[in-house]
Structures are given as C-alpha cells and as structure tokens.
Motif scaffolding. Structure first.
Motif, short mmCIF file in Angstrom:
data_model
loop_
_atom_site.label_atom_id
_atom_site.label_comp_id
_atom_site.label_asym_id
_atom_site.label_seq_id
_atom_site.Cartn_x
_atom_site.Cartn_y
_atom_site.Cartn_z
N ARG A 144 0.84 -1.19 0.00
CA ARG A 144 0.00 0.00 0.00
C ARG A 144 0.88 1.24 0.00
O ARG A 144 1.78 1.37 0.83
N GLY A 145 0.61 2.14 -0.92
CA GLY A 145 1.38 3.37 -0.98
C GLY A 145 0.97 4.22 -2.15
O GLY A 145 0.24 3.76 -3.04
N PRO A 146 1.42 5.46 -2.18
CA PRO A 146 1.13 6.33 -3.32
C PRO A 146 2.14 6.15 -4.44
O PRO A 146 3.16 5.47 -4.27
N TYR A 147 1.85 6.71 -5.57
CA TYR A 147 2.77 6.78 -6.71
C TYR A 147 3.24 5.40 -7.20
O TYR A 147 4.44 5.14 -7.30
N PRO A 148 2.32 4.50 -7.55
CA PRO A 148 2.75 3.19 -8.07
C PRO A 148 3.54 3.31 -9.37
O PRO A 148 4.33 2.41 -9.69
N ALA A 149 3.37 4.41 -10.10
CA ALA A 149 4.06 4.57 -11.38
C ALA A 149 5.41 5.26 -11.26
O ALA A 149 6.09 5.48 -12.27
N TRP A 205 -0.33 -4.03 -5.82
CA TRP A 205 -0.11 -2.68 -5.32
C TRP A 205 -1.47 -2.03 -5.10
O TRP A 205 -2.31 -2.03 -6.00
N ILE A 206 -1.70 -1.48 -3.93
CA ILE A 206 -2.92 -0.75 -3.63
C ILE A 206 -2.56 0.72 -3.47
O ILE A 206 -1.86 1.11 -2.53
N ASP A 207 -3.04 1.52 -4.42
CA ASP A 207 -2.72 2.95 -4.41
C ASP A 207 -3.45 3.63 -3.25
O ASP A 207 -4.66 3.44 -3.06
N ALA A 213 -0.17 8.31 3.37
CA ALA A 213 1.25 7.95 3.40
C ALA A 213 2.03 8.91 4.29
O ALA A 213 2.87 8.49 5.10
N ARG A 214 1.72 10.19 4.19
CA ARG A 214 2.41 11.18 5.02
C ARG A 214 2.12 10.93 6.50
O ARG A 214 3.04 10.95 7.34
N ARG A 215 0.86 10.67 6.81
CA ARG A 215 0.48 10.40 8.20
C ARG A 215 1.21 9.19 8.75
O ARG A 215 1.74 9.20 9.87
N LEU A 231 8.20 12.10 -0.57
CA LEU A 231 6.95 12.11 -1.35
C LEU A 231 7.09 13.00 -2.59
O LEU A 231 6.56 12.66 -3.65
N ARG A 232 7.80 14.10 -2.45
CA ARG A 232 8.01 14.96 -3.61
C ARG A 232 8.87 14.26 -4.66
O ARG A 232 8.58 14.33 -5.87
N ALA A 233 9.90 13.54 -4.21
CA ALA A 233 10.75 12.81 -5.14
C ALA A 233 9.96 11.72 -5.86
O ALA A 233 10.14 11.52 -7.08
N GLN A 234 9.09 11.01 -5.14
CA GLN A 234 8.28 9.97 -5.78
C GLN A 234 7.35 10.57 -6.82
O GLN A 234 7.15 10.00 -7.90
N ALA A 235 6.76 11.72 -6.50
CA ALA A 235 5.88 12.38 -7.47
C ALA A 235 6.65 12.75 -8.74
O ALA A 235 6.16 12.56 -9.86
#
Length: 279
Positions: A144-149, A205-207, A213-215, A231-235
C-alpha cells in the motif's frame, strides 16, 4: 616486499558496508571493519564511532584507504574525522547519493578540500529499500502506498560494494563521482510484482492517498522534512523517471544485477514462513 593493502570500512554492519567488507576479504585485502558494536563482525572488527574523532584516529592508523559512510543529516562534525583519516590514509571512497542532498553536498566539498584522493559513489534507489514492504507482503500479499508509477532503476547493494572495492584498491578512480543504478527502469508497482514472482505468490499494489502515506511516515517518527522530500521525489519520478547508467559495468567489468536477480536472492525476507509451514 610490498606491504599488503589495508582498508578501513566504516558503517561495516550496514546494507552496503557489510558487503564491502565481504568483497574485500574475498579479494585478499586486509580489512578493518569499524562499528560501535563490533562483536558480530568477527576478527576483522574494530570499535570506533564517527562522533569520536579520536576513535577514528586509532582505527585508521596504518590504513591505506577508507570507505566512508557518513550517516548524519549534516556534515558539521565531519572535518575532525577527515583530519584523522588524512593523517594516515591517502584515499577515501565516500558513499553519497544520487540526490546529493545538502548534507551530502557539504560532505563532498569537505572531502575535496581534505587533500585525500577521493571517489564519490552516488547510488540511486537501493533494491533493498523494498524491504520496507516486507511486512505487508508477508501478511497480505499487498503493498500500500502512493505513486505506483514512480520509476527508478534499483541497484543491488552487492554492485555498490563492487564499485567501492575497485575504487578502494585500484588506480584510476581519483576525482570520479559515479552515478550508480541498476540496468532497468521499473515502477514501484512492477517491483512489487517481481517480488511476487520471486516468492511464488502474487503481490498487488494498492494505491493510497498521499495524505495517508504522510500520516503513516510521520507516525513512524520520520522527520517532516524527510517525509516531504521523499513524497516529492516519488511524485517527480512518475513524470520524470530516474536515470539508468552503465557505471557498474564500466568500473567492475560486470553488468549490474537486475532487480529480479536481487528479489530471487532475497525472497525469504518476503515470504510468510508461518503460512508456508502450515501448507
């Protein structure tokens, strides 16, 4: 008769440091593995603490080269450590990063001014970073997390160690800054699927929302500034994937290992052993 080369490895119990120790020993180099807790390291171990320059001075006596891991956010306390190293060794190989954050940039500048022969290693994302997913994969076969791509070319810690060993023991690397990556760009979601292939169990992967994610990262005690940067780098890696270099092959003569090879070698870290023992 020429004296056998001696190398001091700091951070000797870390992901890269322990591989540097192993590779140097296998090559017949005399190694001093420095750690605050040297007991698990065996006969090559020596007690030392980078926050105590005098312990570094004792550890580096009679040493030719130093593998330097500086695990602190700033380089304010690095000068006396470099003075201790420069009093004995002639070469330092510094493990920086591809991001060259402010503290790493300052450390590199101080090393350049130290009078030592220097080489900088700037690895991109470590394959071993995915160990952070291990609990989720073992318990539910998901990440589980953001930015799977978000896409990088993950590098095996053994390849970083191979480049470090070459820079520590052979000529031709002074003044070089090697950007180190694996051989293939992979999204985070693709990495999760490859781990699933390695363990013989699908991994999905669960977006998740960025705020979640920040929390979660803050709840684990990560500094807010670090969470923001990650998080900025992943974006950024979604729209501008990380680089792919051939530096590992250029330095060592062997191609960098693939993420699939790394996942297969480390599959047990992601397997649910309780589940396997009940089947």
């Amino acid at each position: 008769m020429r004296r056998q080369k001696t190398v001091l490895v700091t951070g000797a119990t870390g992901t890269v440091g322990r591989q540097v120790v192993s590779r140097l020993e296998h090559s017949g180099v005399q190694v001093r593995a420095m750690s605050r807790d040297p007991d698990p390291l065996g006969t090559t171990a020596i007690r030392g603490d980078l926050t105590d320059p005098e312990s570094v001075r004792a550890a580096v006596s009679g040493v030719d080269a130093v593998f330097l891991l500086w695990p602190f956010a700033t380089a304010e306390k690095l000068p006396p450590v470099l003075d201790a190293i420069a009093g004995h060794a002639r070469r330092v190989v510094y493990l920086s990063s591809a991001a060259v954050r402010a503290g790493e940039r300052h450390a590199e500048q101080l090393i350049e001014q130290s009078g030592l022969e220097w080489t900088f290693l700037r690895p991109h994302a470590f394959s071993a970073n995915t160990f952070a997913w291990a609990d989720q994969i073992r318990s539910g076969g998901v990440v589980r997390g953001p930015y799977p791509a978000a896409a990088t070319a993950p590098i095996d810690e053994h390849d970083i160690a191979a480049v470090a060993s070459s820079a520590l023991t052979s000529e031709g690397h002074t003044g070089a800054a090697y950007l180190l990556t694996g051989p293939h760009l992979l999204t985070q979601e693709q990495q999760a699927h490859i781990i699933g292939d390695a363990i013989g169990r699908p991994v999905r992967w669960i977006d998740t929302p960025i705020r979640d994610a920040r929390r979660d990262m803050l709840a684990l005690g990560w500094p807010a500034a670090v969470v923001h940067d990650i998080l900025r780098a992943q974006a950024d890696l979604v729209t501008t994937p990380g680089p792919v270099t051939d530096a590992v092959r250029e330095v060592t003569g062997a191609p960098a290992r693939t993420f699939r090879q790394w996942a297969e070698a480390n599959a047990d870290r992601f397997r649910d052993t309780a589940r396997l023992s009940s089947t």
